[in-house]
Enzyme design. Sequence first.
Site, mmCIF file in Angstrom:
data_model
loop_
_atom_site.group_PDB
_atom_site.id
_atom_site.type_symbol
_atom_site.label_atom_id
_atom_site.label_comp_id
_atom_site.label_asym_id
_atom_site.label_seq_id
_atom_site.Cartn_x
_atom_site.Cartn_y
_atom_site.Cartn_z
ATOM 1 N N CYS A 9 3.722 6.401 20.891
ATOM 2 C CA CYS A 9 4.843 6.299 21.577
ATOM 3 C C CYS A 9 5.872 4.959 21.132
ATOM 4 O O CYS A 9 6.774 4.985 21.118
ATOM 5 C CB CYS A 9 4.715 5.992 23.128
ATOM 6 N N GLY A 44 0.815 -1.126 -0.134
ATOM 7 C CA GLY A 44 0.106 0.063 0.077
ATOM 8 C C GLY A 44 0.870 1.236 0.078
ATOM 9 O O GLY A 44 0.391 2.129 -0.480
ATOM 10 N N ASN A 51 -7.736 3.955 8.921
ATOM 11 C CA ASN A 51 -7.388 2.875 9.549
ATOM 12 C C ASN A 51 -7.402 2.821 11.119
ATOM 13 O O ASN A 51 -7.448 1.551 11.911
ATOM 14 C CB ASN A 51 -6.061 2.361 9.071
ATOM 15 N N SER A 65 -3.621 -3.313 -0.646
ATOM 16 C CA SER A 65 -2.338 -3.944 -0.022
ATOM 17 C C SER A 65 -2.889 -5.465 0.496
ATOM 18 O O SER A 65 -3.785 -5.480 0.924
ATOM 19 C CB SER A 65 -2.054 -3.133 0.984
ATOM 20 N N GLY A 66 -2.207 -6.352 -0.077
ATOM 21 C CA GLY A 66 -2.601 -8.001 -0.019
ATOM 22 C C GLY A 66 -2.839 -8.254 1.657
ATOM 23 O O GLY A 66 -3.744 -9.071 1.887
ATOM 24 N N HIS A 67 -1.963 -7.605 2.571
ATOM 25 C CA HIS A 67 -2.034 -8.273 3.864
ATOM 26 C C HIS A 67 -3.176 -7.653 4.660
ATOM 27 O O HIS A 67 -3.280 -8.109 5.818
ATOM 28 C CB HIS A 67 -0.474 -8.027 4.585
HETATM 29 C C1 LIG Z 1 -1.511 -0.665 6.076
HETATM 30 C C2 LIG Z 1 -2.255 0.411 5.173
HETATM 31 C C3 LIG Z 1 -1.198 1.393 4.472
HETATM 32 C C4 LIG Z 1 0.319 0.477 4.057
HETATM 33 O O1 LIG Z 1 0.091 -0.592 3.466
HETATM 34 P P1 LIG Z 1 1.585 -1.547 3.539
HETATM 35 O O2 LIG Z 1 1.116 -2.383 2.431
HETATM 36 O O3 LIG Z 1 1.454 -1.975 4.850
HETATM 37 O O4 LIG Z 1 2.526 -0.599 2.870
HETATM 38 C C5 LIG Z 1 -1.517 2.247 3.826
HETATM 39 N N1 LIG Z 1 -2.743 2.997 4.074
HETATM 40 C C6 LIG Z 1 -3.677 2.495 5.039
HETATM 41 C C7 LIG Z 1 -4.977 3.280 5.239
HETATM 42 C C8 LIG Z 1 -3.060 1.281 5.560
HETATM 43 O O5 LIG Z 1 -3.931 0.723 6.524
#
Ligand SMILES: *Cc1c(COP(=O)(O)O)cnc(C)c1O
Length: 396
Positions: free
Chosen positions: A324, A70, A151, A199-201
């Site tokens: 923190c 992402g 997020n 993002s896949g994860h």
């Molecule tokens: C997790 C996240 C990202 C980053 O994605 P990665 O694959 O971990 O680099 C970007 N934007 C939001 C809103 C996310 O939750």
Amino acid sequence: MYVYADNAATTRVSKTALEAMLPYFTEIYGNPSSLHSVGQEAKEALESARERIAKHLGCQPREIYFTSGGTEADNMAIRSAAALGARKGKKHIISTAFEHHAVLHTLNKLEKEGFEVTLLDVSEGHNITAGQVRDAIREDTCLVTCMFANNEIGSVLPIREIGAVCKEAGVPFHTDAVQAVGHLPVNVRTDNIDMLSLSGHKFHGPRGVGVAYIRRGIPPVNVIEGGGQERGKRPGTENLPGIMGMAAALDEAIEKMDEHTAYVTGLRDRLIEGLSKIPHSVLNGDAVNRLPGNVSFCFEGIEGEALLLLLDARGVAGSSGSACTSGSLDPSHVLLAIGRPHEIAHGSLRLSLCHENTPEEIDHILKAVPEVIEYLRKMSPVWKDLEAGKRQYITP
Ligand SMILES: *Cc1c(COP(=O)(O)O)cnc(C)c1O
């Protein structure tokens, strides 16, 4: 019992996704750029994954660029629109104050390169309106970038309306949809999206792989230089196992979305209702337009870090908006952006659920959190002052 309630940070790779990856480590391990049949088999798989993902998003396969995740997709999309704008003498960008750092830090960098950035206020309802975007658009605006869903606090933005405003004004619209894809219906055509990051994860696929969708007509900018992969726009030998795992995870997430949404929303609402009973607590984020799995609270008289560590010991894995843990003493920019004062922004807790969580796990959280908060408050000098009336409560 140990409850994983940090699915906004990352998710477990699903069995389907894992199984979809395995052959690409051991059997179909060729380089998609190789001309021999092993390579060509890999190439075919790569293009089939691209087609499937494009179909889910409602775009053309050639508008999909595989990235390392992402973060990279955000950088690539934003830089692409900025470069296009700069060529036309347009150097104004609109975004929101509660974006992910992948967006905010890219914008900071662009400011140093001469762009002007307007960050929309998110304190009203912990969300933005399409009207705010309309009012902020200027003659020299070259990009609007607003996340699909936040997020930390789970607010889901009115993306289709924002997209329509941008379309009408002829301004490219990017959305960081990392928290939305696989969880909410997303279609770049009907939602008027020109660029999107995923993002896949975040939907039970593997880490280190993502997608930048960049509409035809917006020339993609290279974030890194190298060979000819991804039409030369994102060089480097493709992470084929990762891409296959991500595509399988997305197929599965979309197929089961209605079922998962109904179930997870039920768990979420029970958790929100239970935690709301804790005295001097406030829910963060849009109460109505909210990610199915997001629960975010601020508790007065608490330090988020202590809360997380004690919860971990009690078998609950959550997260705190206060930063923190990432080496800074400042509380989360998201909580400050929605107007939480520093004192309570430090006492935040995010629990992010998925379909793997059970009702028994929610019971466990609902027992652990109030007990840990009571324990921490008993030890807190700030809490003593609040109780003694020497300090004013911020929360009701
Ligand atoms: C997790 C996240 C990202 C980053 O994605 P990665 O694959 O971990 O680099 C970007 N934007 C939001 C809103 C996310 O939750």
